[in-house]
Design a protein around this motif. Structure first.
Motif, mmCIF file in Angstrom:
data_model
loop_
_atom_site.group_PDB
_atom_site.id
_atom_site.type_symbol
_atom_site.label_atom_id
_atom_site.label_comp_id
_atom_site.label_asym_id
_atom_site.label_seq_id
_atom_site.Cartn_x
_atom_site.Cartn_y
_atom_site.Cartn_z
ATOM 1 N N PRO A 37 0.810 -1.226 0.000
ATOM 2 C CA PRO A 37 0.000 0.000 0.000
ATOM 3 C C PRO A 37 0.838 1.270 0.000
ATOM 4 O O PRO A 37 0.489 2.248 -0.689
ATOM 5 C CB PRO A 37 -0.816 -0.130 1.295
ATOM 6 N N ILE A 38 1.943 1.294 0.736
ATOM 7 C CA ILE A 38 2.784 2.493 0.782
ATOM 8 C C ILE A 38 3.479 2.720 -0.553
ATOM 9 O O ILE A 38 3.535 3.851 -1.062
ATOM 10 C CB ILE A 38 3.796 2.397 1.944
ATOM 11 N N ALA A 39 4.015 1.667 -1.143
ATOM 12 C CA ALA A 39 4.641 1.805 -2.462
ATOM 13 C C ALA A 39 3.643 2.332 -3.486
ATOM 14 O O ALA A 39 3.976 3.190 -4.324
ATOM 15 C CB ALA A 39 5.222 0.470 -2.909
ATOM 16 N N SER A 40 2.405 1.853 -3.411
ATOM 17 C CA SER A 40 1.382 2.300 -4.342
ATOM 18 C C SER A 40 1.041 3.770 -4.133
ATOM 19 O O SER A 40 0.895 4.530 -5.099
ATOM 20 C CB SER A 40 0.123 1.436 -4.164
ATOM 21 N N LEU A 41 0.940 4.194 -2.877
ATOM 22 C CA LEU A 41 0.640 5.594 -2.577
ATOM 23 C C LEU A 41 1.726 6.530 -3.103
ATOM 24 O O LEU A 41 1.436 7.606 -3.646
ATOM 25 C CB LEU A 41 0.516 5.787 -1.064
ATOM 26 N N LEU A 42 2.976 6.130 -2.947
ATOM 27 C CA LEU A 42 4.089 7.011 -3.291
ATOM 28 C C LEU A 42 4.437 6.978 -4.781
ATOM 29 O O LEU A 42 5.262 7.770 -5.237
ATOM 30 C CB LEU A 42 5.317 6.636 -2.450
#
Length: 249
Positions: free
Chosen positions: A123-128
């Motif tokens: 999820p964090i990789a996708s957000l950034l």
């Protein structure tokens, strides 16, 4: 006294004191330490507390599956994420673990902030991915489905390649004596690597996670540089952590 009555007293004492001891409960309940040990073992089997040497401590409250954690304590986690922004500067290398508080920090990053982010969180990789000035380095490995993070030897070897300025560590449980712990063995191993390679470790924890413990050891409490909570930094229960040299925010 009935066993069920002992159980109730043990649990009430645990809420009040955050740790109970075999000897103290034996004197209080007028039964042997072996009886108390069996009571604690049975309560632990039902997930009501965490058995430790000499007594028991509370389990961390709240859900463990990522989907459930996303919606749990949103307002308080937002407070933690906003406080964490004060520690981020242009040019830093920052490791984000897979916690939901870390994910909220990723959502709040200013569009002009320049960071290198190392993470094992999908999820964090996708957000950034949409953040123009954040370079994202993703640690591959085996998917831990209930947390949406990668785990295993490939993940750990990737993380060992970096010396991050900061580790933003989502916390399941912190106990002054028992250290930082988590519910999953392999995810705890990944968190340990993040901590070992980072210059500074910032723990992100809602207040009820302090004084609790889970099954798998991550690191000693003293390894934390900062603990960010959803409360004012001036709390009597924080003294045990500030005495270790940890900054409470």
């Amino acid at each position: 006294m009935l066993k069920e009555e002992r159980f109730q007293i043990i649990l009430e004492r645990l809420v009040q004191e955050q740790k109970v001891y075999l000897g103290g409960l034996s004197n209080l309940l007028k039964v042997s330490e072996d009886t108390i040990r069996r009571d604690i073992r049975e309560l632990a089997d039902h997930g009501l507390l965490k058995s430790v040497r000499g007594g028991a401590v509370p389990h961390s409250p709240g859900p463990h599956h990522f989907r459930d954690r996303v919606s749990h304590d949103q307002e308080r986690k937002q407070m933690i994420a906003k406080k964490a922004m004060d520690f981020l500067r242009d040019g830093q290398v920052v490791v984000f673990d897979g916690g939901t508080s870390a994910m909220l920090i990723a959502q709040l990053l200013p569009k002009n902030l320049r960071l290198t982010v190392v993470t094992n969180s999908f999820p964090i990789a996708s957000l950034l991915e949409e953040h123009e000035y954040v370079e994202v380095l993703f640690a591959g490995g085996r998917l831990l489905k209930n947390s949406f993070v990668t785990i295993g030897s490939d993940t750990i070897q990737f993380l060992k390649k970096f010396r991050p300025d900061i580790c933003l560590l989502g916390i399941c449980s912190i106990h002054a004596d028992l250290g930082v712990t988590g519910p999953d063995y392999e995810e705890s191993e990944v968190k340990r690597t993040m901590i070992e390679t980072s210059k500074e470790v910032i723990a992100l924890a809602t207040i009820e996670k302090l004084g609790t413990a889970e099954a798998h050891y991550v690191c000693p409490t003293e390894r934390l540089s900062v603990i960010i909570t959803d409360q004012s930094a001036v709390q009597e229960q924080f003294k045990v952590y500030t005495d270790m040299g940890i900054r409470m925010v």
